[in-house]
Design an enzyme around this catalytic site. Structure first.
Site, mmCIF file in Angstrom:
data_model
loop_
_atom_site.group_PDB
_atom_site.id
_atom_site.type_symbol
_atom_site.label_atom_id
_atom_site.label_comp_id
_atom_site.label_asym_id
_atom_site.label_seq_id
_atom_site.Cartn_x
_atom_site.Cartn_y
_atom_site.Cartn_z
ATOM 1 N N ASN A 1 -1.863 -0.024 7.440
ATOM 2 C CA ASN A 1 -1.287 -1.489 7.849
ATOM 3 C C ASN A 1 -0.470 -1.929 6.750
ATOM 4 O O ASN A 1 -0.056 -3.445 6.686
ATOM 5 C CB ASN A 1 -2.261 -2.478 8.281
ATOM 6 C CG ASN A 1 -3.367 -2.556 7.093
ATOM 7 O OD1 ASN A 1 -3.298 -2.162 6.130
ATOM 8 N ND2 ASN A 1 -4.401 -3.247 7.621
ATOM 9 N N LYS B 1 0.886 -1.259 0.062
ATOM 10 C CA LYS B 1 0.097 0.294 -0.153
ATOM 11 C C LYS B 1 0.874 1.140 -0.001
ATOM 12 O O LYS B 1 2.028 1.146 0.149
ATOM 13 C CB LYS B 1 -0.955 0.006 1.081
ATOM 14 C CG LYS B 1 -2.016 -1.434 1.130
ATOM 15 C CD LYS B 1 -2.689 -1.211 2.382
ATOM 16 C CE LYS B 1 -3.764 -2.424 2.531
ATOM 17 N NZ LYS B 1 -4.611 -2.549 3.731
ATOM 18 N N TYR C 1 -11.887 -3.537 -3.310
ATOM 19 C CA TYR C 1 -12.605 -3.739 -2.019
ATOM 20 C C TYR C 1 -14.090 -3.694 -1.978
ATOM 21 O O TYR C 1 -14.717 -3.144 -1.161
ATOM 22 C CB TYR C 1 -11.973 -2.487 -1.049
ATOM 23 C CG TYR C 1 -10.582 -2.508 -0.685
ATOM 24 C CD1 TYR C 1 -10.023 -3.644 0.366
ATOM 25 C CD2 TYR C 1 -9.577 -1.754 -1.048
ATOM 26 C CE1 TYR C 1 -8.952 -3.644 0.652
ATOM 27 C CE2 TYR C 1 -8.230 -1.853 -0.953
ATOM 28 C CZ TYR C 1 -7.872 -2.667 0.000
ATOM 29 O OH TYR C 1 -6.551 -3.254 0.320
ATOM 30 N N THR D 1 -5.015 -7.859 10.565
ATOM 31 C CA THR D 1 -5.509 -6.775 9.910
ATOM 32 C C THR D 1 -5.080 -5.532 10.796
ATOM 33 O O THR D 1 -4.595 -4.561 10.264
ATOM 34 C CB THR D 1 -6.763 -6.565 9.712
ATOM 35 O OG1 THR D 1 -7.442 -7.779 8.857
ATOM 36 C CG2 THR D 1 -7.302 -5.503 9.013
ATOM 37 N N PHE E 1 -15.526 2.981 7.158
ATOM 38 C CA PHE E 1 -14.075 3.134 7.064
ATOM 39 C C PHE E 1 -13.765 3.273 5.550
ATOM 40 O O PHE E 1 -12.576 3.661 5.132
ATOM 41 C CB PHE E 1 -13.293 2.255 7.546
ATOM 42 C CG PHE E 1 -13.180 0.847 7.237
ATOM 43 C CD1 PHE E 1 -12.767 0.301 5.985
ATOM 44 C CD2 PHE E 1 -13.998 -0.219 8.022
ATOM 45 C CE1 PHE E 1 -12.801 -1.010 5.669
ATOM 46 C CE2 PHE E 1 -14.172 -1.571 7.659
ATOM 47 C CZ PHE E 1 -13.520 -2.183 6.573
ATOM 48 N N ARG F 1 3.002 -7.019 9.291
ATOM 49 C CA ARG F 1 2.143 -5.798 10.027
ATOM 50 C C ARG F 1 2.521 -5.632 11.494
ATOM 51 O O ARG F 1 2.639 -4.460 12.112
ATOM 52 C CB ARG F 1 0.593 -6.148 9.851
ATOM 53 C CG ARG F 1 0.029 -5.850 8.329
ATOM 54 C CD ARG F 1 -1.321 -6.480 8.388
ATOM 55 N NE ARG F 1 -1.985 -5.875 6.964
ATOM 56 C CZ ARG F 1 -3.012 -6.668 6.529
ATOM 57 N NH1 ARG F 1 -3.682 -7.720 7.267
ATOM 58 N NH2 ARG F 1 -3.456 -6.333 5.596
ATOM 59 N N ARG G 1 -1.106 -14.732 3.986
ATOM 60 C CA ARG G 1 -1.863 -14.372 5.114
ATOM 61 C C ARG G 1 -1.030 -14.358 6.518
ATOM 62 O O ARG G 1 -1.034 -13.556 7.285
ATOM 63 C CB ARG G 1 -2.953 -14.771 5.212
ATOM 64 C CG ARG G 1 -4.234 -14.406 4.163
ATOM 65 C CD ARG G 1 -4.582 -12.891 4.164
ATOM 66 N NE ARG G 1 -5.471 -12.581 5.121
ATOM 67 C CZ ARG G 1 -6.080 -11.333 5.086
ATOM 68 N NH1 ARG G 1 -6.110 -10.624 4.199
ATOM 69 N NH2 ARG G 1 -6.921 -11.122 6.281
HETATM 70 P P1 IDP Z 1 -7.273 -7.343 5.385
HETATM 71 O O1 IDP Z 1 -6.556 -6.205 4.652
HETATM 72 O O2 IDP Z 1 -6.535 -8.045 6.649
HETATM 73 O O3 IDP Z 1 -8.009 -8.464 4.547
HETATM 74 P P2 IDP Z 1 -10.040 -6.316 5.722
HETATM 75 O O4 IDP Z 1 -10.988 -6.657 6.926
HETATM 76 O O5 IDP Z 1 -10.268 -7.001 4.415
HETATM 77 O O6 IDP Z 1 -8.518 -6.763 5.907
HETATM 78 O O7 IDP Z 1 -10.046 -4.766 5.377
HETATM 79 C C1 IDP Z 1 -9.438 -4.236 4.438
HETATM 80 C C2 IDP Z 1 -8.605 -3.218 4.631
HETATM 81 O O8 IDP Z 1 -9.521 -1.774 5.183
HETATM 82 C C3 IDP Z 1 -7.517 -3.378 5.873
HETATM 83 O O9 IDP Z 1 -6.460 -3.902 5.316
HETATM 84 C C4 IDP Z 1 -7.403 -1.871 6.304
HETATM 85 O O10 IDP Z 1 -6.386 -1.010 5.344
HETATM 86 C C5 IDP Z 1 -8.744 -1.293 6.154
HETATM 87 N N1 IDP Z 1 -9.621 -1.477 7.328
HETATM 88 C C6 IDP Z 1 -10.241 -2.517 7.780
HETATM 89 N N2 IDP Z 1 -10.873 -2.262 8.784
HETATM 90 C C7 IDP Z 1 -10.823 -1.063 9.159
HETATM 91 C C8 IDP Z 1 -11.046 0.012 10.219
HETATM 92 O O11 IDP Z 1 -11.831 -0.580 11.196
HETATM 93 N N3 IDP Z 1 -10.536 1.263 10.384
HETATM 94 C C9 IDP Z 1 -9.819 1.679 9.056
HETATM 95 N N4 IDP Z 1 -9.227 0.905 8.200
HETATM 96 C C10 IDP Z 1 -9.955 -0.400 8.230
HETATM 97 MG MG MG Z 2 -9.465 -8.617 3.129
#
Ligand code: IDP
Ligand code: MG
Length: 149
Positions: free
Chosen positions: A112, A9, A49, A91, A57, A102, A85
């Site tokens: 992240n 990212k 996404y 996450t 968010f 991370r 993963r």
């Molecule tokens: P992942 O990237 O581990 O698969 P996901 O739940 O699919 O996690 O979420 C996608 C991305 O959205 C995360 O990597 C993060 O950048 C962002 N994200 C997820 N939850 C939050 C949140 O609660 N606040 C801000 N950003 C979030």
């Molecule tokens: Mg995801």
């Protein structure tokens, strides 16, 4: 052979983590089969996404992902989705174990550093969003017989 889609990212790019991340995957024994460095369009971020579009968010996530160039990759290997993963960690970096990407390089869930597909099905879908079939290079690694029984 299974494939996974990975994206460094904009924060990972700006913080100089591309090399570290690629190096961890190479050392694990995974095979890089495609890569591109670019800025994502609005439409590609929405597709990438799509399961999060209605989440609170999402606007912040889209601004973050479009804030600068990203490094897109496809990696190949047995169980590569699960393996990557586990290499990237949870996450939320506060929950990511030390030793994961991370866990070692991020603090905030909204910064992240890296994305990786969460299932073989989403990997195929995400690869299709970002890469044409011709961009996926097929080659045999000289260490394959040292990595696989
Ligand atoms: P992942 O990237 O581990 O698969 P996901 O739940 O699919 O996690 O979420 C996608 C991305 O959205 C995360 O990597 C993060 O950048 C962002 N994200 C997820 N939850 C939050 C949140 O609660 N606040 C801000 N950003 C979030
Ligand atoms: Mg995801």
């Amino acid at each position: 052979m299974e494939r996974s889609f990975v994206m460094v990212k904009p924060d990972g790019v700006q913080r100089g983590l591309i090399g570290e991340i690629v190096s961890r995957f190479e050392k694990k024994g995974l095979k890089l089969v495609a890569a591109r460095f670019e800025e994502l369009s609005d439409a590609r971020v929405q597709e990438q996404y799509r399961e999060h579009i209605e989440k609170p968010f999402f606007p912040g996530l889209k601004t973050y992902i479009m804030s600068g160039p990203v490094f897109l990759m496809v990696w190949e290997g047995n169980n590569v989705v699960k393996i990557i993963r586990s290499l990237i960690g949870a996450t939320n970096p506060a929950e990511a174990l030390s030793g994961t990407i991370r866990g070692d390089f991020a603090v905030d869930i909204g910064r992240n550093v890296i994305h990786a597909s969460d299932s073989p099905e989403s990997a195929e879908r995400e690869i299709g969003i970002h890469f044409r079939n011709e961009e996926l290079v097929s080659y045999s690694g000289i260490a394959d017989s040292m990595i696989y029984e």
